[in-house]
Motif scaffolding. Structure first.
Motif, short mmCIF file in Angstrom:
data_model
loop_
_atom_site.label_atom_id
_atom_site.label_comp_id
_atom_site.label_asym_id
_atom_site.label_seq_id
_atom_site.Cartn_x
_atom_site.Cartn_y
_atom_site.Cartn_z
N ILE A 125 -31.17 -0.59 39.34
CA ILE A 125 -31.13 0.20 39.19
C ILE A 125 -31.75 1.78 38.09
O ILE A 125 -32.69 2.13 38.07
CB ILE A 125 -29.34 1.03 39.26
N GLU A 126 -31.50 0.41 36.60
CA GLU A 126 -32.09 0.75 35.41
C GLU A 126 -33.70 0.85 35.43
O GLU A 126 -34.07 1.58 34.84
CB GLU A 126 -31.24 0.06 34.17
N GLU A 127 -34.22 -0.31 35.72
CA GLU A 127 -35.56 -1.01 36.31
C GLU A 127 -36.31 0.75 36.70
O GLU A 127 -36.98 1.44 36.42
CB GLU A 127 -35.48 -1.60 36.80
N LYS A 128 -35.35 1.12 37.84
CA LYS A 128 -36.36 1.85 38.94
C LYS A 128 -36.51 3.29 38.64
O LYS A 128 -37.35 3.76 38.33
CB LYS A 128 -35.30 2.17 39.68
N PHE A 129 -35.92 3.61 37.54
CA PHE A 129 -35.33 5.52 36.86
C PHE A 129 -36.12 4.90 35.33
O PHE A 129 -35.98 5.96 34.31
CB PHE A 129 -34.56 5.55 36.48
N GLY A 130 -36.64 3.93 34.78
CA GLY A 130 -37.28 3.77 33.78
C GLY A 130 -36.79 3.28 32.51
O GLY A 130 -37.45 4.05 31.63
N PHE A 131 -35.43 2.84 32.96
CA PHE A 131 -34.69 3.35 31.37
C PHE A 131 -34.57 1.67 30.98
O PHE A 131 -34.57 1.03 29.28
CB PHE A 131 -33.07 2.97 31.43
N ASN A 132 -34.35 0.45 31.79
CA ASN A 132 -34.39 -1.06 31.63
C ASN A 132 -35.86 -0.89 30.48
O ASN A 132 -36.57 -1.11 30.84
CB ASN A 132 -34.46 -1.58 32.51
N ARG A 133 -35.37 -2.09 30.03
CA ARG A 133 -36.36 -2.92 28.70
C ARG A 133 -35.10 -4.24 28.43
O ARG A 133 -36.21 -4.56 27.65
CB ARG A 133 -36.55 -1.79 27.34
N THR A 134 -34.38 -4.44 28.60
CA THR A 134 -33.80 -5.71 28.86
C THR A 134 -34.59 -6.56 29.32
O THR A 134 -35.45 -6.48 30.36
CB THR A 134 -32.55 -5.66 30.08
N SER A 135 -34.90 -7.84 28.55
CA SER A 135 -35.83 -9.30 29.31
C SER A 135 -34.28 -10.23 29.72
O SER A 135 -33.65 -9.82 29.46
CB SER A 135 -36.43 -9.78 28.51
N TRP A 136 -35.32 -10.64 30.79
CA TRP A 136 -34.08 -11.76 31.21
C TRP A 136 -33.35 -12.80 30.44
O TRP A 136 -32.14 -12.85 30.16
CB TRP A 136 -34.26 -12.76 32.91
N ARG A 137 -34.63 -13.24 29.33
CA ARG A 137 -34.01 -14.18 28.03
C ARG A 137 -33.09 -13.06 27.26
O ARG A 137 -31.80 -13.80 27.07
CB ARG A 137 -35.17 -14.04 27.27
N THR A 138 -33.00 -12.12 27.08
CA THR A 138 -31.72 -10.95 26.17
C THR A 138 -30.18 -10.66 27.22
O THR A 138 -29.49 -11.14 26.59
CB THR A 138 -32.54 -9.53 26.08
N PHE A 139 -30.44 -10.58 28.75
CA PHE A 139 -29.70 -10.78 29.18
C PHE A 139 -28.96 -11.96 29.45
O PHE A 139 -27.76 -12.36 29.16
CB PHE A 139 -30.62 -10.17 30.81
N ILE A 140 -29.23 -13.09 29.61
CA ILE A 140 -29.30 -14.05 29.34
C ILE A 140 -28.56 -14.79 27.92
O ILE A 140 -26.89 -14.91 28.61
CB ILE A 140 -29.56 -15.27 30.20
N MET A 141 -28.95 -14.63 27.00
CA MET A 141 -28.44 -14.82 25.87
C MET A 141 -26.80 -13.63 25.39
O MET A 141 -26.14 -14.28 25.21
CB MET A 141 -29.53 -14.49 24.72
N ASP A 142 -27.15 -12.79 25.96
CA ASP A 142 -26.25 -11.61 25.91
C ASP A 142 -24.79 -12.27 26.34
O ASP A 142 -23.80 -11.81 25.87
CB ASP A 142 -26.02 -10.20 26.63
N ARG A 143 -25.06 -12.29 27.81
CA ARG A 143 -23.40 -13.51 28.15
C ARG A 143 -22.97 -14.21 27.54
O ARG A 143 -22.13 -14.66 27.54
CB ARG A 143 -24.27 -13.70 29.66
N ILE A 144 -24.52 -15.30 27.15
CA ILE A 144 -23.53 -16.46 26.67
C ILE A 144 -23.12 -16.33 25.26
O ILE A 144 -21.89 -16.69 24.40
CB ILE A 144 -25.01 -17.42 26.37
N LYS A 145 -24.10 -15.60 24.44
CA LYS A 145 -22.79 -15.08 23.18
C LYS A 145 -21.87 -14.29 23.42
O LYS A 145 -20.37 -14.49 22.46
CB LYS A 145 -24.12 -13.78 22.51
N GLY A 146 -21.55 -13.58 24.61
CA GLY A 146 -20.87 -12.83 24.72
C GLY A 146 -19.56 -13.72 25.08
O GLY A 146 -17.96 -13.69 24.41
#
Ligand SMILES: [Zn+2]
Length: 412
Positions: A125-146
């Motif tokens: 969704i965020e990608e389609k509307f041009g908002f997403n800048r999150t890479s997969w690496r950031t996404f996964i690291m965010d989850r692990i750190k959280g």
């Protein structure tokens, strides 16, 4: 089903139903053309995109909420709570250990269930509307750190609460409250200096002219400011924001790099004037006090309910325990949460108007502030004409047109 079970079930359904109704009204309230103020800023294509964004996120929200609700109801009526309880009891007789596992499994399951929705929202969704800048690496690291932080900070806190309710008799709620309040206060200092840098990079503002303008405004309103930082918000999203943290002499202003790139100096000072307005008008400290009081009330109510057999009966649990009582009370607390949530939003919207008034009065640049608000709304594909009932249930800020109107009246 006993009375408690009915109360919890009906509240969950009512909560879902009311939000669904507000969403429907909100979608239908979309006018054919944007407000006059925005006509020069929004071509028909962008206006249509904002509508699509609202529709897509609303519908996806339904799917997310419905799945979560279904998961809770199915787990409950399929006897999930007693099954999990029997399992955690099978490998430890120590109630605090069983409790940590019991709560850990439930919270872990909730996160795993939420994961595909969060992936879809970010990368589709965020990608389609041009908002997403999150890479997969950031996404996964965010989850692990959280998850690691959740265990490191949450587990000792939970163990403490379980311990007090196990051992401390009638004053357990007071001790637990004290410990949680202590934790909240410590986090005020720990979060900006230790935790937030784990997720983002903070650099001193390099635009010295902008910094000078910010400091000169802060000086004029007697706001002691330690640092102005730029945060790499663009690491995750194209949406801009600003906030500040800390109390006393340790206050620091944080601007998202996306915000700095999209606004001119006058607009940025106007935005920060609003943020500093929250502080000067004691909204931050009042918010903290209110959550302290709320936490106290919650622990007191918890102490009244936690050993009540009807609570365990409602969730088919033959053996009461402190840890299960904690989770079941969380479900029983949904109605209270619903009303305090609405009250909190109401107060928040009032504070936003107050911070706007403060910013315009002290900065004297209402036009730059209106420009900034408009630009933010256009960039974020915001809904310019939300339905009042939707605002009542969901908005922490007043709709942008109401804010602009209030600023215009103030400066007229
Ligand atoms: Zn605000």
């Amino acid at each position: 089903m006993n009375t408690i079970a009915w109360i919890v079930l009906l509240t969950l359904l009512m909560d879902f139903g009311l939000h669904w109704l507000a969403d429907r009204l909100n979608l239908n309230a979309w006018p054919a053309s944007p407000p006059e103020e925005f006509e020069s800023l929004l071509d028909p294509g962008s206006y249509q995109r904002s509508k699509d964004y609202l529709r897509t996120s609303t519908r996806f929200g339904w799917l997310t909420e419905a799945t979560q609700l279904a998961a809770v109801v199915i787990f409950w009526f399929a006897g999930g709570f007693p099954i999990l309880d029997a399992w955690v009891r099978s490998f430890s007789r120590e109630p605090i250990v069983s409790g940590l596992v019991f709560v850990g499994v439930l919270l872990g399951a909730r996160s795993i269930l939420a994961l595909p929705f969060s992936i879809y929202r970010t990368f589709v969704i965020e990608e389609k509307f041009g908002f997403n800048r999150t890479s997969w690496r950031t996404f996964i690291m965010d989850r692990i750190k959280g998850a690691v932080l959740g265990c490191l900070l949450g587990a000792p806190l939970l163990a403490g609460i379980l311990f007090f309710f196990q051992m401390a008799g009638p004053f357990a709620w007071l001790y637990s409250w004290g410990v949680v309040v202590g934790f909240m206060l410590v986090m005020q200092y720990v979060a900006p200096t230790w935790i937030m840098p784990l997720f983002n990079r903070f650099e001193p503002l390099s635009d010295k002219a902008l910094e000078k303008a910010i400091r000169s405004y802060a000086g004029a309103i007697d706001f002691s400011l330690q640092n102005v930082f730029v945060m790499d918000g663009s690491k995750r999203s194209g949406k801009g924001n600003a906030f500040f943290t800390g109390f006393g002499r340790h206050k620091r202003i944080v601007l998202f790099d996306t915000l700095v790139n999209q606004h001119d100096r006058d607009e940025l000072v106007a935005i920060l004037a609003h943020e500093m307005g929250h502080y000067k008008q004691r909204h931050i400290i009042m918010g903290l006090m209110m959550s302290i009081v709320q936490t106290g009330v919650m622990f007191f109510l918890l102490s009244l309910c936690i050993s009540h057999p009807a609570l365990f009966e409602a969730f088919y649990m033959p053996q009461p325990s402190i840890y299960a009582g904690l989770i079941l009370f969380g479900l029983l607390y949904v109605p209270v949460d619903f009303f305090t949530g609405i009250l909190g939003l109401l107060l928040s919207r009032r504070n936003e108007y107050a911070a706007d008034r403060f910013a315009v009065k002290t900065n004297g640049n209402g036009d730059a502030f209106v420009r900034a608000l408009k630009k933010l709304s256009v960039h974020h594909l915001s809904n310019l004409s939300p339905h009042p009932f939707y605002v009542f249930l969901n908005y922490s800020h007043p709709p942008v047109m109401n804010r602009i109107q209030a600023i215009r009246e103030q400066t007229a």
